[in-house]
Design a protein around this motif. Structure first.
Motif, mmCIF file in Angstrom:
data_model
loop_
_atom_site.group_PDB
_atom_site.id
_atom_site.type_symbol
_atom_site.label_atom_id
_atom_site.label_comp_id
_atom_site.label_asym_id
_atom_site.label_seq_id
_atom_site.Cartn_x
_atom_site.Cartn_y
_atom_site.Cartn_z
ATOM 1 N N LEU A 15 0.634 -1.171 -0.009
ATOM 2 C CA LEU A 15 0.075 -0.135 0.205
ATOM 3 C C LEU A 15 0.867 1.304 -0.015
ATOM 4 C CD1 LEU A 15 -0.568 1.134 3.311
ATOM 5 C CD2 LEU A 15 -1.312 -1.189 3.296
ATOM 6 N N GLU A 16 0.146 2.496 -0.249
ATOM 7 C CA GLU A 16 0.904 3.817 -0.443
ATOM 8 C C GLU A 16 0.015 4.528 0.414
ATOM 9 O OE1 GLU A 16 1.698 4.868 -4.425
ATOM 10 O OE2 GLU A 16 2.935 3.346 -4.668
ATOM 11 N N VAL A 17 0.712 5.623 1.194
ATOM 12 C CA VAL A 17 0.254 6.585 1.859
ATOM 13 C C VAL A 17 0.862 7.751 1.493
ATOM 14 C CG1 VAL A 17 -0.337 7.459 4.139
ATOM 15 C CG2 VAL A 17 -0.414 4.978 3.787
ATOM 16 N N PRO A 18 0.169 8.636 0.778
ATOM 17 C CA PRO A 18 0.581 10.140 0.511
ATOM 18 C C PRO A 18 0.706 10.926 1.839
ATOM 19 C CG PRO A 18 -1.718 9.894 -0.180
ATOM 20 C CD PRO A 18 -1.326 8.479 0.369
ATOM 21 N N HIS A 19 1.845 11.784 1.652
ATOM 22 C CA HIS A 19 1.992 13.009 2.738
ATOM 23 C C HIS A 19 2.676 13.906 2.057
ATOM 24 C CE1 HIS A 19 6.507 12.665 2.629
ATOM 25 N NE2 HIS A 19 6.412 11.433 2.379
ATOM 26 N N THR A 20 2.671 15.188 2.745
ATOM 27 C CA THR A 20 2.916 16.491 2.265
ATOM 28 C C THR A 20 4.241 16.994 3.208
ATOM 29 O OG1 THR A 20 1.131 17.669 3.486
ATOM 30 C CG2 THR A 20 0.778 17.100 1.134
ATOM 31 N N LEU A 21 4.429 16.327 3.918
ATOM 32 C CA LEU A 21 5.808 16.410 4.923
ATOM 33 C C LEU A 21 7.005 16.641 3.938
ATOM 34 C CD1 LEU A 21 4.669 14.330 7.738
ATOM 35 C CD2 LEU A 21 4.431 16.790 7.587
ATOM 36 N N ASN A 67 12.353 14.108 5.630
ATOM 37 C CA ASN A 67 13.026 14.042 6.731
ATOM 38 C C ASN A 67 12.102 14.096 8.019
ATOM 39 O OD1 ASN A 67 12.722 16.744 6.669
ATOM 40 N ND2 ASN A 67 14.661 17.198 7.882
ATOM 41 N N GLU A 68 11.191 15.002 8.020
ATOM 42 C CA GLU A 68 10.068 15.013 9.026
ATOM 43 C C GLU A 68 8.960 13.773 9.104
ATOM 44 O OE1 GLU A 68 6.316 17.718 10.731
ATOM 45 O OE2 GLU A 68 7.705 18.662 9.541
ATOM 46 N N ALA A 69 8.805 13.253 7.731
ATOM 47 C CA ALA A 69 8.055 12.220 7.616
ATOM 48 C C ALA A 69 8.874 11.030 8.334
ATOM 49 C CB ALA A 69 7.490 11.597 6.061
ATOM 50 N N GLN A 70 9.935 10.889 8.059
ATOM 51 C CA GLN A 70 10.916 9.880 8.608
ATOM 52 C C GLN A 70 10.670 10.043 10.114
ATOM 53 O OE1 GLN A 70 14.372 8.951 6.338
ATOM 54 N NE2 GLN A 70 15.446 7.869 8.025
ATOM 55 N N ASP A 71 11.031 11.140 10.745
ATOM 56 C CA ASP A 71 11.022 11.182 12.155
ATOM 57 C C ASP A 71 9.844 10.778 12.828
ATOM 58 O OD1 ASP A 71 13.570 12.300 12.077
ATOM 59 O OD2 ASP A 71 12.900 14.433 12.183
ATOM 60 N N ARG A 72 8.524 11.374 12.199
ATOM 61 C CA ARG A 72 7.166 10.790 12.748
ATOM 62 C C ARG A 72 6.948 9.313 12.378
ATOM 63 N NH1 ARG A 72 2.625 14.997 10.898
ATOM 64 N NH2 ARG A 72 3.826 17.264 11.658
ATOM 65 N N LEU A 73 7.821 8.669 11.577
ATOM 66 C CA LEU A 73 7.506 7.308 11.316
ATOM 67 C C LEU A 73 8.353 6.468 12.532
ATOM 68 C CD1 LEU A 73 6.121 5.382 9.388
ATOM 69 C CD2 LEU A 73 8.125 5.237 8.055
ATOM 70 N N GLU A 130 6.906 12.215 -1.477
ATOM 71 C CA GLU A 130 5.494 12.419 -1.140
ATOM 72 C C GLU A 130 4.694 11.324 -0.849
ATOM 73 O OE1 GLU A 130 4.333 14.235 -4.969
ATOM 74 O OE2 GLU A 130 5.946 15.937 -4.611
ATOM 75 N N LYS A 131 5.217 10.002 -0.547
ATOM 76 C CA LYS A 131 4.497 8.980 0.031
ATOM 77 C C LYS A 131 5.260 7.925 0.716
ATOM 78 C CE LYS A 131 5.412 6.761 -4.209
ATOM 79 N NZ LYS A 131 4.696 6.397 -5.639
ATOM 80 N N LEU A 132 4.479 7.495 1.738
ATOM 81 C CA LEU A 132 5.138 6.174 2.338
ATOM 82 C C LEU A 132 4.642 4.781 1.468
ATOM 83 C CD1 LEU A 132 4.043 6.872 6.058
ATOM 84 C CD2 LEU A 132 6.393 7.804 4.869
ATOM 85 N N VAL A 133 5.579 3.997 1.096
ATOM 86 C CA VAL A 133 5.431 2.792 0.584
ATOM 87 C C VAL A 133 5.525 1.460 1.377
ATOM 88 C CG1 VAL A 133 6.011 1.546 -1.546
ATOM 89 C CG2 VAL A 133 6.212 3.976 -1.769
ATOM 90 N N VAL A 134 4.500 1.008 1.563
ATOM 91 C CA VAL A 134 4.487 -0.315 2.487
ATOM 92 C C VAL A 134 4.534 -1.626 1.585
ATOM 93 C CG1 VAL A 134 3.305 -1.620 4.306
ATOM 94 C CG2 VAL A 134 3.223 0.921 4.173
ATOM 95 N N ASN A 135 5.544 -2.597 2.086
ATOM 96 C CA ASN A 135 5.520 -3.888 1.339
ATOM 97 C C ASN A 135 5.852 -4.756 2.410
ATOM 98 O OD1 ASN A 135 5.504 -3.451 -1.681
ATOM 99 N ND2 ASN A 135 7.221 -1.816 -1.134
ATOM 100 N N GLY A 136 5.289 -6.008 2.180
ATOM 101 C CA GLY A 136 5.560 -7.051 3.178
ATOM 102 C C GLY A 136 5.066 -8.434 2.591
ATOM 103 N N ASP A 137 4.976 -9.266 3.401
ATOM 104 C CA ASP A 137 4.569 -10.764 3.350
ATOM 105 C C ASP A 137 3.524 -11.019 4.358
ATOM 106 O OD1 ASP A 137 6.063 -11.383 0.669
ATOM 107 O OD2 ASP A 137 7.666 -11.640 1.782
#
Length: 101
Positions: A6-12, A15-21, A68-75
């Motif tokens: 899945l992908e989650v868009p963001h406007t941060l 580096n701030e998105a990474q800090d929040r993550l 501009e997005k978080l990209v999630v991948n997993g099994d």
């Protein structure tokens, strides 16, 4: 093995998105308490690798922090296939909450 994608868009700023993550696994544990066990996370550059155990199943994946997005991948284990929508929905909600402006 079923894929979690899945992908989650963001406007941060990235580096701030990474800090929040950094708080992602805390948010999973906070929301699900004892239902999420053995919660782990580690970083490599802009990619968070995470894992947790729920309902006796291990969920592992990674989240790439892009501009501009978080990209999630997993099994997902085969036994989790019937819960795939719920798992994706919960992960999406937690991530959207973390990157909300």
């Amino acid at each position: 093995m079923p894929k979690l994608q899945l992908e989650v868009p963001h406007t941060l700023p990235q580096n701030e998105a990474q800090d929040r993550l950094q708080r992602f696994t805390e948010s999973i544990h906070g929301k699900f308490g004892d239902q999420a066990k053995d919660v782990t996370q580690s970083w490599s550059d802009n990619v968070l690798t995470f894992g947790f155990k729920t309902l006796g199943m291990r969920i592992d994946g990674n989240i790439a922090v892009e501009p501009e997005k978080l990209v999630v991948n997993g099994d997902l284990p085969m036994a989790a296939m019937m819960f795939k929508g719920k798992i994706e929905s919960e992960i999406r909600q937690q991530l959207e909450r973390l990157v909300r402006v």
